[in-house]
Design a protein around this motif. Structure first.
Motif, PDB file in Angstrom:
ATOM      1  N   PRO A 159      -8.520  -5.378  -2.823  1.00 32.64           N
ATOM      2  CA  PRO A 159      -7.393  -5.579  -3.867  1.00 32.64           C
ATOM      3  C   PRO A 159      -6.406  -6.825  -3.675  1.00 32.64           C
ATOM      4  O   PRO A 159      -5.526  -7.029  -4.589  1.00 32.64           O
ATOM      5  CB  PRO A 159      -6.707  -4.387  -3.721  1.00 32.64           C
ATOM      6  CG  PRO A 159      -6.684  -3.750  -2.470  1.00 32.64           C
ATOM      7  CD  PRO A 159      -8.132  -4.439  -1.892  1.00 32.64           C
ATOM      8  N   HIS A 160      -6.681  -7.462  -2.687  1.00 29.93           N
ATOM      9  CA  HIS A 160      -5.407  -8.550  -2.229  1.00 29.93           C
ATOM     10  C   HIS A 160      -6.008  -9.869  -2.878  1.00 29.93           C
ATOM     11  O   HIS A 160      -5.880 -10.850  -2.359  1.00 29.93           O
ATOM     12  CB  HIS A 160      -5.474  -8.560  -0.722  1.00 29.93           C
ATOM     13  CG  HIS A 160      -5.210  -7.336  -0.010  1.00 29.93           C
ATOM     14  ND1 HIS A 160      -3.868  -6.734   0.004  1.00 29.93           N
ATOM     15  CD2 HIS A 160      -5.798  -6.116   0.662  1.00 29.93           C
ATOM     16  CE1 HIS A 160      -3.623  -5.607   0.360  1.00 29.93           C
ATOM     17  NE2 HIS A 160      -4.955  -5.449   0.760  1.00 29.93           N
TER      18      HIS A 160
ATOM     19  N   HIS B 256       0.850  -1.278  -0.005  1.00 28.06           N
ATOM     20  CA  HIS B 256      -0.083   0.215   0.043  1.00 28.06           C
ATOM     21  C   HIS B 256       1.012   1.462   0.059  1.00 28.06           C
ATOM     22  O   HIS B 256       0.602   2.325  -0.331  1.00 28.06           O
ATOM     23  CB  HIS B 256      -0.937   0.038   1.442  1.00 28.06           C
ATOM     24  CG  HIS B 256      -1.723  -1.241   1.500  1.00 28.06           C
ATOM     25  ND1 HIS B 256      -1.328  -2.274   2.077  1.00 28.06           N
ATOM     26  CD2 HIS B 256      -2.826  -1.258   1.204  1.00 28.06           C
ATOM     27  CE1 HIS B 256      -2.437  -3.061   2.298  1.00 28.06           C
ATOM     28  NE2 HIS B 256      -3.482  -2.813   1.594  1.00 28.06           N
TER      29      HIS B 256
ATOM     30  N   LEU C 100      -4.660  -0.834  -5.062  1.00 28.08           N
ATOM     31  CA  LEU C 100      -3.765  -1.089  -4.191  1.00 28.08           C
ATOM     32  C   LEU C 100      -2.365  -0.264  -4.105  1.00 28.08           C
ATOM     33  O   LEU C 100      -1.750  -0.005  -3.190  1.00 28.08           O
ATOM     34  CB  LEU C 100      -3.368  -2.702  -4.245  1.00 28.08           C
ATOM     35  CG  LEU C 100      -2.320  -3.401  -3.150  1.00 28.08           C
ATOM     36  CD1 LEU C 100      -3.005  -3.141  -1.779  1.00 28.08           C
ATOM     37  CD2 LEU C 100      -1.786  -4.937  -3.433  1.00 28.08           C
TER      38      LEU C 100
ATOM     39  N   HIS D 131      -4.423  -7.069   8.572  1.00 33.59           N
ATOM     40  CA  HIS D 131      -5.139  -6.028   7.957  1.00 33.59           C
ATOM     41  C   HIS D 131      -6.200  -7.150   7.022  1.00 33.59           C
ATOM     42  O   HIS D 131      -5.951  -8.075   7.011  1.00 33.59           O
ATOM     43  CB  HIS D 131      -4.024  -5.317   6.612  1.00 33.59           C
ATOM     44  CG  HIS D 131      -4.763  -4.580   5.912  1.00 33.59           C
ATOM     45  ND1 HIS D 131      -5.215  -3.369   6.057  1.00 33.59           N
ATOM     46  CD2 HIS D 131      -4.892  -4.978   4.359  1.00 33.59           C
ATOM     47  CE1 HIS D 131      -5.716  -3.000   4.687  1.00 33.59           C
ATOM     48  NE2 HIS D 131      -5.293  -3.827   3.720  1.00 33.59           N
TER      49      HIS D 131
ATOM     50  N   HIS E 114      -9.928   0.957   0.396  1.00 34.91           N
ATOM     51  CA  HIS E 114     -10.067   0.308  -0.828  1.00 34.91           C
ATOM     52  C   HIS E 114     -11.503   0.374  -1.546  1.00 34.91           C
ATOM     53  O   HIS E 114     -12.322  -0.421  -1.719  1.00 34.91           O
ATOM     54  CB  HIS E 114      -9.802  -1.177  -0.617  1.00 34.91           C
ATOM     55  CG  HIS E 114      -8.438  -1.520  -0.224  1.00 34.91           C
ATOM     56  ND1 HIS E 114      -7.297  -0.708  -0.600  1.00 34.91           N
ATOM     57  CD2 HIS E 114      -7.978  -2.294   0.704  1.00 34.91           C
ATOM     58  CE1 HIS E 114      -6.102  -1.311  -0.021  1.00 34.91           C
ATOM     59  NE2 HIS E 114      -6.573  -2.124   0.837  1.00 34.91           N
TER      60      HIS E 114
HETATM   61 ZN   LIG Z   1      -5.225  -3.436   1.765  1.00 35.53          ZN
END
Ligand SMILES: [Zn+2]
Length: 310
Positions: free
Chosen positions: A138-139, A59, A84, A203, A133
């Motif tokens: 976005p992961h 990030h 991201l 997170h 986000h």
């Molecule tokens: Zn994140």
């Protein structure tokens, strides 16, 4: 030398028109996992490197001139997309002064295209809530299946830019997808006994992983993205974890290990340092070894027998 030979062959075949169409593709990415997939798909025709290293927070990458210089001559830039890299890429890309890889150009790729996005916000999004986000979570690099989508997409992009090797790109992507399928079966088997078990990430970057492997997520170590927990938050969180029987806290090398360990200790849980991007920890050199390591360590920690207990 290789390019000289190819030049000669192409000329002999009368294929050489003009321009760099036959050159190897220099590929840069904003995430190590994307570089790993790009390398698989590109094979010998591509060199792929990532601007953010696996042990750095994707990030918040400092937009240093050295990064801009590193992509000055890139043919392709692969962004994670979904913002991201939204905090730093918009500075690094123009800083490269490389017209080939600016958004809108053929050499710019948003790797999230085609990926099924989780946690798309509904209603109005407020930046006051921190880094939330706004385009969805976005992961997706934590879902092996999403990487198949990325591989197929990259095969298409590379083929457009380097048509001479299109057959290789298609074959490599197919091989990548098959290897993911075979590996996924193995990873699912390893985590099968822990279906429904809850874990607490630092997170909200474990959503895709939990969804794929049938795990539950319980809150986060950080009260809000980018904000470390205070003692009161830790004790409330730990109390709730105890009630729900949450036994595992996971955190990346770039997060606050002390905070993760404090939460785990207060809840009678285990804190496990994991790499969610390849290169984050030893033995995670490509996306396959990353998932091998990640799945084994989580299964180990949930079994209560081994893992990264400290
Ligand atoms: Zn994140």
């Amino acid at each position: 030398m290789k390019s000289l030979i190819r030049f000669a062959l192409a000329s002999a075949a009368g294929l050489l028109v003009a321009g760099p169409a036959l050159a190897d593709l220099k590929v840069a990415t904003s995430l190590t996992d994307l570089a790993s997939v790009a390398q698989w798909v590109g094979g010998k025709h591509v060199t792929a490197t990532s601007l953010c290293r696996g042990f750095e927070d994707p990030h918040f990458v400092p937009a240093k001139p050295s990064l801009m210089k590193a992509i000055q001559h890139a043919d392709v830039f692969i962004s994670t997309g979904l913002e991201l890299d939204g905090g730093w890429l918009p500075l690094v890309l123009p800083g490269s002064r490389n017209p080939k890889i600016q958004p809108g150009a053929k050499g710019f790729v948003d790797a999230s295209e085609g990926v099924e996005v989780l946690e798309k916000p509904t209603g109005t999004v407020s930046r006051a809530e921190g880094d939330i986000h706004p385009l969805g979570n976005p992961h997706y690099n934590l879902d092996p299946k999403a990487l198949e989508v990325v591989a197929d997409h990259l095969a298409q992009v590379f083929s457009e830019l380097d048509a001479a090797n299109a057959a290789d790109y298609a074959a490599n992507a197919k091989q990548f997808d098959e290897k993911i399928e075979a590996s996924l079966a193995k990873w699912q088997k390893q985590l099968e006994p822990y279906k429904g078990a809850a874990l607490l990430p630092y997170h909200r970057n474990f959503v895709y992983f939990a969804d794929r492997f049938g795990l539950k997520l319980f809150g986060t170590v950080e009260p809000k993205p980018g904000i470390p927990p205070n003692p009161r938050y830790i004790s409330e969180l730990a109390g709730a974890m105890k009630k729900e029987g949450v036994k595992l806290v996971v955190y990346q090398p770039y997060y606050d290990a002390d905070a993760a360990n404090q939460v785990a200790k207060a809840a009678g849980a285990v804190a496990l340092e994991i790499a969610s991007e390849c290169g984050g920890l030893p033995g995670t050199d490509d996306v396959f070894s990353k998932f091998d390591t990640l799945v084994s360590s989580i299964a180990g920690a949930l079994s209560g027998k081994s893992g990264g207990a400290r």
